[in-house]
Design an enzyme around this catalytic site. Structure first.
Site, short mmCIF file in Angstrom:
data_model
loop_
_atom_site.label_atom_id
_atom_site.label_comp_id
_atom_site.label_asym_id
_atom_site.label_seq_id
_atom_site.Cartn_x
_atom_site.Cartn_y
_atom_site.Cartn_z
N GLU A 49 9.48 5.93 -10.12
CA GLU A 49 10.17 5.01 -9.20
C GLU A 49 9.22 4.09 -8.45
O GLU A 49 9.43 3.80 -7.27
CB GLU A 49 11.08 5.78 -8.24
CG GLU A 49 12.32 6.33 -8.90
CD GLU A 49 13.49 6.54 -7.95
OE1 GLU A 49 13.49 5.92 -6.87
OE2 GLU A 49 14.39 7.31 -8.30
N HIS A 272 11.61 12.40 -2.24
CA HIS A 272 11.26 13.57 -3.05
C HIS A 272 9.99 14.20 -2.49
O HIS A 272 9.21 13.54 -1.81
CB HIS A 272 11.02 13.17 -4.51
CG HIS A 272 12.26 12.84 -5.26
ND1 HIS A 272 12.66 13.52 -6.39
CD2 HIS A 272 13.19 11.88 -5.06
CE1 HIS A 272 13.78 12.99 -6.85
NE2 HIS A 272 14.13 11.99 -6.06
#
Length: 420
Positions: A49, A272
């Protein structure tokens, strides 16, 4: 290779949540990530990402003294978001873009535009060949009604096949990434069973970090708390997986995760949690045999998970074909309406109304046509993956019918990439 040979690898993995204009505090988090990576000096840093190539270029310049080798995997409209930074020279790199990756009309999810993929790096370390893979699979937006389940299972199978066919010359195989799969999910079990990869969290004897190794935790201020309502401890969807060929033994000495905050500044690096693993590769295997023993093919976990995956892909293919049929009917009705409008306009009866309805009718036909073509492509992709699974299951059934020697041949075929 010396009998006392030993190689230590320090690995870092993080889904960076770097969506331009949408992710909170992106620039600050990228800067702090660069500082952290320079300070820790891992052998490999594998990131997901990183959607902005400007962020990659910023990190590349910042990390250049510590990580002289780097690569950004480009695919899709937005990009794969995958990149790697290495202390060691990269000998080769390539990537595979997944055939199926969601639906273009689900714009609010956006996965289709990203070009989800798996990237491969080949490194030569102390006479060993290391294949390092980084990947990011399709997101799960609803666990109760998962419309993308067949796509994620197909991606997991493609990922497993890509590793299986590209790692035959490797001594050590490493896979890191955001799989968007819980440990007991079908796709995760399929990937592990077919590739023989070991889960660092399950194998390590020294774990420090979030409870149960979760990589999305409610303590993280960037996490959408509604997504974790069913999981009070969080979820584990990011992984470090590895294996070595026979004659070598690989183990996870330590595994750490962040726990909802940056280890130094306190502010999270992402929504995350980061994974930090220390892997040790040795020449001599341990005295005890840690490899799982398989029973008859009928009871083998591999056979069971292949059957589950085949069933899921079959259901997904039926759904895709249903949409193909529906969109075909809509195209037919739209064309019939266009013919009728042309006849009315030519007859001069209600010419104004006919002209007024012409544009939306053309739009209907074109939209249904695009819908039709996309789901035809989806059905073909699912059919291809199902055919591959069917072939493997056929070999397994033959091995079961012919006896133990054939079962052993099947397992050797599955693990041929591990043989030296």
């Amino acid at each position: 290779m010396k009998p006392t040979f030993s190689l230590r690898l320090r690995i870092f993995n993080l889904n960076c949540w770097g969506i331009p204009f949408l992710s909170k505090c992106r620039a600050d988090r990228v800067k702090r990530l660069g500082d952290f990576l320079n300070m820790e000096s891992f052998d490999l840093a594998l990131l997901e990402e990183v959607w902005s190539e400007q962020d990659f270029q910023y990190l590349r310049q910042k990390l250049l003294p510590t990580y002289p080798a780097a690569h950004y995997f480009r695919s899709g409209i937005i990009g794969s978001g995958l990149c790697v930074f290495s202390k060691h020279p990269i000998q080769e790199f390539t990537q595979h873009v997944f055939t199926l990756n969601g639906y273009p009309y689900m714009i609010h999810h956006g996965d289709w535009f990203c070009g989800k993929a798996v990237g491969l790096l080949v490194l030569h370390l102390s006479g060993l060949v290391l294949n390092a893979y980084v990947t990011h699979l399709h997101a799960e937006y609803s666990r109760q009604k998962d419309i993308y389940l067949a796509h994620r299972v197909a991606q997991a199978w493609e990922l497993a096949q890509f590793i299986h066919h590209t790692s035959k010359k490797a001594d050590v195989v490493l896979l890191c990434g955001d799989l968007n799969l819980h440990p007991k999910d079908l796709g995760c079990r399929l990937l592990k069973e077919w590739t023989g990869l070991h889960d660092a969290y399950l194998e390590t004897r020294d774990f420090k970090g979030s409870e149960e190794g979760c990589t999305m935790v409610p303590e993280n201020c960037y996490v959408n708390q509604r997504e974790l309502e069913q999981f009070p401890l969080g979820i584990r969807i990011d992984y470090v997986l590895y294996k070595a060929v026979s004659g070598l033994y690989i183990s996870c000495k330590t595994l750490k995760t962040t726990t909802g905050s940056d280890p130094h500044s306190g502010t999270p690096l992402s929504d995350h949690e980061a994974l930090m693993a220390t892997l040790c590769v040795r020449h001599s295997p341990p005295q005890h045999d840690t490899s799982p023993t398989r029973g008859p093919a009928e009871r083998s976990p591999l056979i069971n998970v292949l059957r589950e995956a085949w069933t899921e892909l079959d259901q997904g293919m039926a759904q895709a074909r249903w949409w193909v049929t529906i969109s075909g009917y809509v195209i037919g009705l739209g064309l019939l309406l266009l013919v009728l409008l042309c006849a009315l306009a030519a007859g001069g009866g209600i010419k104004e109304i006919a002209i007024l309805l012409w544009t939306p009718s053309v739009g209907l036909v074109l939209g249904a046509g695009a819908f039709y073509l996309f789901h035809v492509q989806e059905a073909k992709g699912l059919c291809r993956a199902r055919a591959e699974l069917q072939h493997v299951l056929g070999r397994a059934r033959e091995a079961q019918d012919l006896g133990p020697e054939s079962q052993q041949a099947l397992l050797l075929g599955q693990q041929e990439g591990e043989q030296s």
